[in-house]
Structure formats: C-alpha cells, structure tokens
Design a protein around this motif. Sequence first.
Motif, PDB file in Angstrom:
ATOM      1  N   VAL A  43       0.910  -1.164   0.119  1.00  0.00           N
ATOM      2  CA  VAL A  43      -0.031   0.026   0.079  1.00  0.00           C
ATOM      3  C   VAL A  43       0.795   1.201  -0.034  1.00  0.00           C
ATOM      4  N   THR A  44       0.951   2.020  -0.973  1.00  0.00           N
ATOM      5  CA  THR A  44       1.551   3.296  -1.101  1.00  0.00           C
ATOM      6  C   THR A  44       0.770   4.257  -0.379  1.00  0.00           C
ATOM      7  N   SER A  45       1.331   5.339   0.056  1.00  0.00           N
ATOM      8  CA  SER A  45       0.765   6.503   0.789  1.00  0.00           C
ATOM      9  C   SER A  45      -0.147   5.804   1.951  1.00  0.00           C
ATOM     10  N   ALA A  46       0.455   4.864   2.593  1.00  0.00           N
ATOM     11  CA  ALA A  46      -0.162   4.349   3.696  1.00  0.00           C
ATOM     12  C   ALA A  46      -0.177   4.746   4.929  1.00  0.00           C
ATOM     13  N   GLY A  47       0.559   6.200   5.078  1.00  0.00           N
ATOM     14  CA  GLY A  47       0.625   6.905   6.302  1.00  0.00           C
ATOM     15  C   GLY A  47      -0.586   7.594   6.766  1.00  0.00           C
ATOM     16  N   GLY A  48      -1.577   7.915   5.935  1.00  0.00           N
ATOM     17  CA  GLY A  48      -2.919   8.513   6.303  1.00  0.00           C
ATOM     18  C   GLY A  48      -4.018   8.235   5.150  1.00  0.00           C
ATOM     19  N   GLY A  49      -4.895   8.906   5.275  1.00  0.00           N
ATOM     20  CA  GLY A  49      -6.327   8.726   4.512  1.00  0.00           C
ATOM     21  C   GLY A  49      -6.583   7.697   4.118  1.00  0.00           C
ATOM     22  N   ILE A  50      -6.886   7.457   2.695  1.00  0.00           N
ATOM     23  CA  ILE A  50      -7.180   6.118   2.120  1.00  0.00           C
ATOM     24  C   ILE A  50      -6.216   5.118   2.215  1.00  0.00           C
ATOM     25  N   GLY A  51      -4.986   5.561   2.156  1.00  0.00           N
ATOM     26  CA  GLY A  51      -3.803   4.355   2.126  1.00  0.00           C
ATOM     27  C   GLY A  51      -3.937   3.973   3.551  1.00  0.00           C
ATOM     28  N   ARG A  52      -3.994   4.585   4.572  1.00  0.00           N
ATOM     29  CA  ARG A  52      -4.123   3.950   5.916  1.00  0.00           C
ATOM     30  C   ARG A  52      -5.287   3.086   5.982  1.00  0.00           C
ATOM     31  N   ALA A  53      -6.489   3.726   5.683  1.00  0.00           N
ATOM     32  CA  ALA A  53      -7.753   2.891   5.916  1.00  0.00           C
ATOM     33  C   ALA A  53      -7.652   1.706   4.932  1.00  0.00           C
ATOM     34  N   ALA A  54      -7.006   1.558   3.692  1.00  0.00           N
ATOM     35  CA  ALA A  54      -6.872   0.463   2.893  1.00  0.00           C
ATOM     36  C   ALA A  54      -5.979  -0.750   3.748  1.00  0.00           C
ATOM     37  N   SER A  55      -5.028  -0.113   4.184  1.00  0.00           N
ATOM     38  CA  SER A  55      -4.011  -1.111   4.932  1.00  0.00           C
ATOM     39  C   SER A  55      -4.830  -1.781   6.176  1.00  0.00           C
ATOM     40  N   LEU A  56      -5.426  -0.854   7.146  1.00  0.00           N
ATOM     41  CA  LEU A  56      -6.225  -1.575   8.037  1.00  0.00           C
ATOM     42  C   LEU A  56      -7.032  -2.596   7.643  1.00  0.00           C
ATOM     43  N   ILE A  57      -8.096  -2.518   6.405  1.00  0.00           N
ATOM     44  CA  ILE A  57      -8.841  -3.321   5.962  1.00  0.00           C
ATOM     45  C   ILE A  57      -8.123  -4.488   5.396  1.00  0.00           C
ATOM     46  N   PHE A  58      -7.042  -4.422   4.553  1.00  0.00           N
ATOM     47  CA  PHE A  58      -6.412  -5.299   4.038  1.00  0.00           C
ATOM     48  C   PHE A  58      -5.989  -6.599   5.303  1.00  0.00           C
ATOM     49  N   ALA A  59      -5.341  -5.696   6.509  1.00  0.00           N
ATOM     50  CA  ALA A  59      -4.659  -6.398   7.453  1.00  0.00           C
ATOM     51  C   ALA A  59      -5.933  -7.134   8.419  1.00  0.00           C
ATOM     52  N   GLU A  90       5.005   4.826  10.405  1.00  0.00           N
ATOM     53  CA  GLU A  90       4.915   4.146  11.748  1.00  0.00           C
ATOM     54  C   GLU A  90       3.423   4.173  12.278  1.00  0.00           C
ATOM     55  N   GLU A  91       2.981   5.333  12.502  1.00  0.00           N
ATOM     56  CA  GLU A  91       1.406   5.130  13.124  1.00  0.00           C
ATOM     57  C   GLU A  91       0.620   4.160  12.597  1.00  0.00           C
ATOM     58  N   THR A  92       0.619   3.930  11.122  1.00  0.00           N
ATOM     59  CA  THR A  92      -0.127   3.016  10.531  1.00  0.00           C
ATOM     60  C   THR A  92       0.224   1.696  11.060  1.00  0.00           C
ATOM     61  N   VAL A  93       1.773   1.265  11.051  1.00  0.00           N
ATOM     62  CA  VAL A  93       1.994   0.183  11.433  1.00  0.00           C
ATOM     63  C   VAL A  93       1.662  -0.076  12.868  1.00  0.00           C
ATOM     64  N   ARG A  94       1.745   0.734  13.773  1.00  0.00           N
ATOM     65  CA  ARG A  94       1.308   0.682  15.201  1.00  0.00           C
ATOM     66  C   ARG A  94      -0.391   0.154  15.086  1.00  0.00           C
ATOM     67  N   GLN A  95      -1.016   0.989  14.133  1.00  0.00           N
ATOM     68  CA  GLN A  95      -2.567   0.780  14.180  1.00  0.00           C
ATOM     69  C   GLN A  95      -2.521  -0.813  13.759  1.00  0.00           C
ATOM     70  N   ILE A  96      -2.050  -1.369  12.842  1.00  0.00           N
ATOM     71  CA  ILE A  96      -2.135  -2.726  12.289  1.00  0.00           C
ATOM     72  C   ILE A  96      -1.737  -3.669  13.201  1.00  0.00           C
ATOM     73  N   SER A  97      -0.612  -3.507  13.888  1.00  0.00           N
ATOM     74  CA  SER A  97      -0.114  -4.293  15.124  1.00  0.00           C
ATOM     75  C   SER A  97      -1.217  -4.377  16.228  1.00  0.00           C
ATOM     76  N   ALA A  98      -1.898  -3.339  16.285  1.00  0.00           N
ATOM     77  CA  ALA A  98      -2.751  -3.417  17.776  1.00  0.00           C
ATOM     78  C   ALA A  98      -3.928  -3.891  17.554  1.00  0.00           C
ATOM     79  N   GLN A  99      -4.266  -4.155  16.178  1.00  0.00           N
ATOM     80  CA  GLN A  99      -5.431  -5.107  15.783  1.00  0.00           C
ATOM     81  C   GLN A  99      -4.967  -6.371  15.634  1.00  0.00           C
TER      82      GLN A  99
END
Length: 75
Positions: A12-28, A45-54
Amino acid sequence: MQGTLDGRAIIVTSAGGGIGRAASLIFAQAGGRVVVSDIDVGSGEETVRQISAQGGVQQRWHCSWPQAVARHQRG
C-alpha cells in the motif's frame, strides 16, 4: 471479509494516512500481510502501530512506489 486474503502480500503506497491507511487496516483485517509504504516515516509508523494493535501482520518501508516494487520483487 476476515481471512479472505490469507497471508497474501499487499503493498500500500501512501499508507501513512487517509485512504492509504484505511486500505491498509482493511487488508490487515482480511488476513493480508501489509507492506506500509510512505515517504513520511512518522505517519507510516502510526499505520504500522494501528495494524499491530489489531493483531495484523505488517512491514514498513520508507520509500517511493518504484522502490517498494523493487524490494517486493527481490523478496
């Protein structure tokens, strides 16, 4: 949607926020191994933290899209 990606790698490119972060969380949540790519280290790193937390699996790359593809192809 849980488990539908069964460990597949998703870049996921531009995964640090917005649609990229939302897509990353859904894919995880769907069982994907998410590669978080963003040029902003802090937001990535914040996106990584959120994925790890779930309980998701992730890897963070600080790079542009061409660099992410090259890394994925090398394994």
